[in-house]
Enzyme design. Structure first.
Site, PDB file in Angstrom:
ATOM      1  N   SER A  52      10.310   6.830   9.461  1.00 17.58           N
ATOM      2  CA  SER A  52       9.690   6.579  10.766  1.00 17.58           C
ATOM      3  C   SER A  52      10.033   5.170  11.237  1.00 17.58           C
ATOM      4  CB  SER A  52       8.169   6.723  10.630  1.00 17.58           C
ATOM      5  OG  SER A  52       7.550   6.378  11.838  1.00 17.58           O
TER       6      SER A  52
ATOM      7  N   CYS B 150       3.337  -4.722  16.368  1.00 17.60           N
ATOM      8  CA  CYS B 150       2.681  -3.692  17.184  1.00 17.60           C
ATOM      9  C   CYS B 150       1.199  -4.048  17.342  1.00 17.60           C
ATOM     10  CB  CYS B 150       2.849  -2.317  16.550  1.00 17.60           C
ATOM     11  SG  CYS B 150       4.588  -1.849  16.357  1.00 17.60           S
TER      12      CYS B 150
ATOM     13  N   CYS C  66      -1.699  -2.466  14.961  1.00 16.94           N
ATOM     14  CA  CYS C  66      -1.368  -2.196  13.563  1.00 16.94           C
ATOM     15  C   CYS C  66      -1.849  -3.293  12.612  1.00 16.94           C
ATOM     16  CB  CYS C  66       0.139  -2.025  13.433  1.00 16.94           C
ATOM     17  SG  CYS C  66       0.665  -1.832  11.722  1.00 16.94           S
TER      18      CYS C  66
ATOM     19  N   CYS D 221       5.108  -7.085   8.113  1.00 12.31           N
ATOM     20  CA  CYS D 221       6.022  -6.530   9.118  1.00 12.31           C
ATOM     21  C   CYS D 221       6.132  -7.487  10.288  1.00 12.31           C
ATOM     22  CB  CYS D 221       5.507  -5.175   9.606  1.00 12.31           C
ATOM     23  SG  CYS D 221       6.624  -4.378  10.787  1.00 12.31           S
TER      24      CYS D 221
ATOM     25  N   CYS E  32       3.219   8.495   1.385  1.00 16.89           N
ATOM     26  CA  CYS E  32       3.600   7.556   2.451  1.00 16.89           C
ATOM     27  C   CYS E  32       3.899   6.214   1.786  1.00 16.89           C
ATOM     28  CB  CYS E  32       2.460   7.432   3.459  1.00 16.89           C
ATOM     29  SG  CYS E  32       2.797   6.242   4.762  1.00 16.89           S
TER      30      CYS E  32
ATOM     31  N   GLU F 137       0.829  -1.207   0.000  1.00 15.61           N
ATOM     32  CA  GLU F 137       0.000   0.000   0.000  1.00 15.61           C
ATOM     33  C   GLU F 137       0.863   1.256   0.000  1.00 15.61           C
ATOM     34  OE1 GLU F 137      -3.326  -1.953   2.942  1.00 15.61           O
ATOM     35  OE2 GLU F 137      -2.728   0.130   3.230  1.00 15.61           O
TER      36      GLU F 137
ATOM     37  N   LEU G   2       6.390   6.371  18.987  1.00 13.12           N
ATOM     38  CA  LEU G   2       6.589   6.229  20.444  1.00 13.12           C
ATOM     39  C   LEU G   2       5.365   5.580  21.093  1.00 13.12           C
ATOM     40  CD1 LEU G   2       9.002   7.082  22.208  1.00 13.12           C
ATOM     41  CD2 LEU G   2       7.635   9.039  22.938  1.00 13.12           C
ATOM     42  N   HIS G   3       4.239   6.239  21.040  1.00 11.86           N
ATOM     43  CA  HIS G   3       2.927   5.712  21.449  1.00 11.86           C
ATOM     44  C   HIS G   3       2.754   5.441  22.943  1.00 11.86           C
ATOM     45  CE1 HIS G   3       2.585   5.608  17.200  1.00 11.86           C
ATOM     46  NE2 HIS G   3       3.146   4.451  17.019  1.00 11.86           N
TER      47      HIS G   3
ATOM     48  N   GLY H  89       5.694  -2.004   7.145  1.00 11.24           N
ATOM     49  CA  GLY H  89       7.089  -2.414   7.308  1.00 11.24           C
ATOM     50  C   GLY H  89       7.854  -1.504   8.247  1.00 11.24           C
ATOM     51  N   GLU H  90       8.965  -2.023   8.748  1.00 10.05           N
ATOM     52  CA  GLU H  90       9.879  -1.243   9.578  1.00 10.05           C
ATOM     53  C   GLU H  90      11.071  -0.866   8.697  1.00 10.05           C
ATOM     54  OE1 GLU H  90      10.463   0.335  12.513  1.00 10.05           O
ATOM     55  OE2 GLU H  90      12.440   0.619  11.608  1.00 10.05           O
TER      56      GLU H  90
ATOM     57  N   CYS I  11      -3.054   2.120   8.051  1.00 10.50           N
ATOM     58  CA  CYS I  11      -1.965   1.382   7.442  1.00 10.50           C
ATOM     59  C   CYS I  11      -2.287  -0.104   7.394  1.00 10.50           C
ATOM     60  CB  CYS I  11      -0.740   1.670   8.308  1.00 10.50           C
ATOM     61  SG  CYS I  11       0.649   0.646   8.096  1.00 10.50           S
TER      62      CYS I  11
HETATM   63  S1  SF4 Z   1       4.220  -1.475  10.220  1.00  9.95           S
HETATM   64 FE1  SF4 Z   1       5.000  -0.099  11.838  1.00  9.95          FE
HETATM   65  S2  SF4 Z   1       3.324   0.044  13.343  1.00  9.95           S
HETATM   66 FE2  SF4 Z   1       2.913  -1.745  12.017  1.00  9.95          FE
HETATM   67  S3  SF4 Z   1       3.770  -3.534  13.123  1.00  9.95           S
HETATM   68 FE3  SF4 Z   1       5.348  -2.747  11.702  1.00  9.95          FE
HETATM   69  S4  SF4 Z   1       6.566  -1.308  12.928  1.00  9.95           S
HETATM   70 FE4  SF4 Z   1       4.658  -1.646  14.032  1.00  9.95          FE
END
Ligand code: SF4
Length: 354
Positions: A203, A128, A131, A124, A117, A104, A227-228, A171-172, A345
């Site tokens: 990010s 989290c 997410c 991922c 974005c 996406e 951070l969250h 993704g990270e 997301c």
């Molecule tokens: S895409 Fe970002 S918010 Fe979602 S699980 Fe991965 S690191 Fe966490």
């Protein structure tokens, strides 16, 4: 209002997609194949400034070079599987990759320009708790040409120029560090898309060694930290990565990043009703980041049907925001975009069968 576009911009069968090369990398590639290095600048100009879609359009290159490029390389964009347009102008793309995975990408019209974005991985592994992207484990990293392909394909379909990039989709990014850094060098190149380093933001959920590496990169793009939560206990319950890299280490790495780059850091803070939105937590957050040159971006949560989390109501969000401001912390409360499309997301991909 939203509408859907279903269509494919085809894939070629050539192996080398030139969108994966930096200008220097392209020059080396040409040299290694018996071509002239200096042609790299012309090719880059055709690709990114003149937006050529084929090598035959590159009329200032020799016939031999065009024949070589035609036989070994391609300029493939991504397949457009879905395209949603929100009433506020936000556009969401579901792009297909050659191996049939999908990613996406979201294009947002902002006061300051068109912000894209981009995703950095298929799925991922960070897990989290809030997410949608994390519901699908990582299948693979995106290559640099697939990262650049998101920009080029979105520009072509939307008929606009992308002016800002946030690497904040699925993704990270720091789990795919080398490709993301190469991507930044490509889109930042003054002879190509020329997207300014201050207009590019990565990010991360807080992978400390990579924050330190990022601080050393020659292209000084911006850093945002998801951070969250302002303490380890709460953050670890939302973001498993916090067990590996606790807040103290993240804050230290941020200080080092700032000392090296003089760049203000953004802390992303998703407001989850009854979880992390108490005013006392705003106090804790203020204490945690005091002294850093940073600001907090408070983000309303887009509900994901698979999770029980709810959006903080606007009154409570304003109380949290006001408390940060009162305690001398720079903060913004992000406006909501794309509410009539699958804006959270990972939501579009979850609904697809890829
Ligand atoms: S895409 Fe970002 S918010 Fe979602 S699980 Fe991965 S690191 Fe966490």
């Amino acid at each position: 209002m939203s509408f859907w576009f279903h269509g494919i911009i085809g894939f070629g069968d050539k192996v080398i997609n030139l969108y994966g090369y930096t200008l220097e990398g392209l020059a080396e590639f040409l040299l290694a194949n018996g071509q002239k290095k200096f042609n790299a600048v012309q090719i880059f100009d055709w690709m990114y400034v003149k937006k050529a879609r084929s090598f035959s359009e590159m009329t200032n290159l020799s016939k031999d070079l065009r024949a070589f490029l035609n036989s070994t390389c391609c300029l493939d964009l991504l397949a457009v599987l879905q395209h949603q347009v929100s009433a506020d102008g936000t556009q969401k793309f579901l792009f297909g990759l050659p191996d049939k995975f999908a990613i996406e990408t979201v294009l947002m019209a902002q006061d300051y320009g068109m912000s894209l974005c981009v995703s950095s991985q298929v799925g991922c592994n960070m897990g989290c708790a809030f997410c949608a992207s994390g519901l699908q484990k990582k299948n693979r990293d995106l290559t640099a040409d697939e990262l650049v392909g998101q920009v080029m394909t979105a520009e072509q379909i939307a008929g606009t120029k992308v002016t800002h990039i946030v690497v904040m989709g699925t993704g990270e990014p720091f789990d795919n560090y080398d490709n993301v850094i190469r991507f930044i060098r490509i889109v930042n190149d003054a002879k190509g898309l020329a997207i300014g380093q201050r207009h590019i933001t990565v990010s991360t959920c807080g992978i400390v060694p990579k924050i330190l590496a990022y601080a050393e990169e020659p292209v000084r793009s911006n850093l945002a930290i998801s951070l969250h939560a302002p303490n380890d206990e709460l953050r670890a319950s939302l973001m498993p990565i916090n067990k590996r890299y606790p807040l103290k280490d993240i804050i230290e790495a941020c200080q080092i990043y700032f000392d090296k780059t003089s760049r203000r850091i953004t802390f992303e803070y998703l407001l989850l009703s009854g979880v992390n939105d108490a005013v006392a937590l705003a106090d804790e957050l203020s204490d945690l980041i005091r002294g850093l040159n940073a600001y907090v971006n408070l983000i309303p949560y887009n509900r994901v049907s698979e999770f029980a989390f709810e959006r903080t109501d606007m009154n409570r969000a304003m109380q949290f925001y006001d408390r940060l401001i009162k305690r001398g912390i720079n903060a913004t409360l992000r406006k909501e975009q794309g509410l009539d499309i699958d804006a959270a997301c990972g939501q579009l991909r979850l609904k697809s069968d890829r």
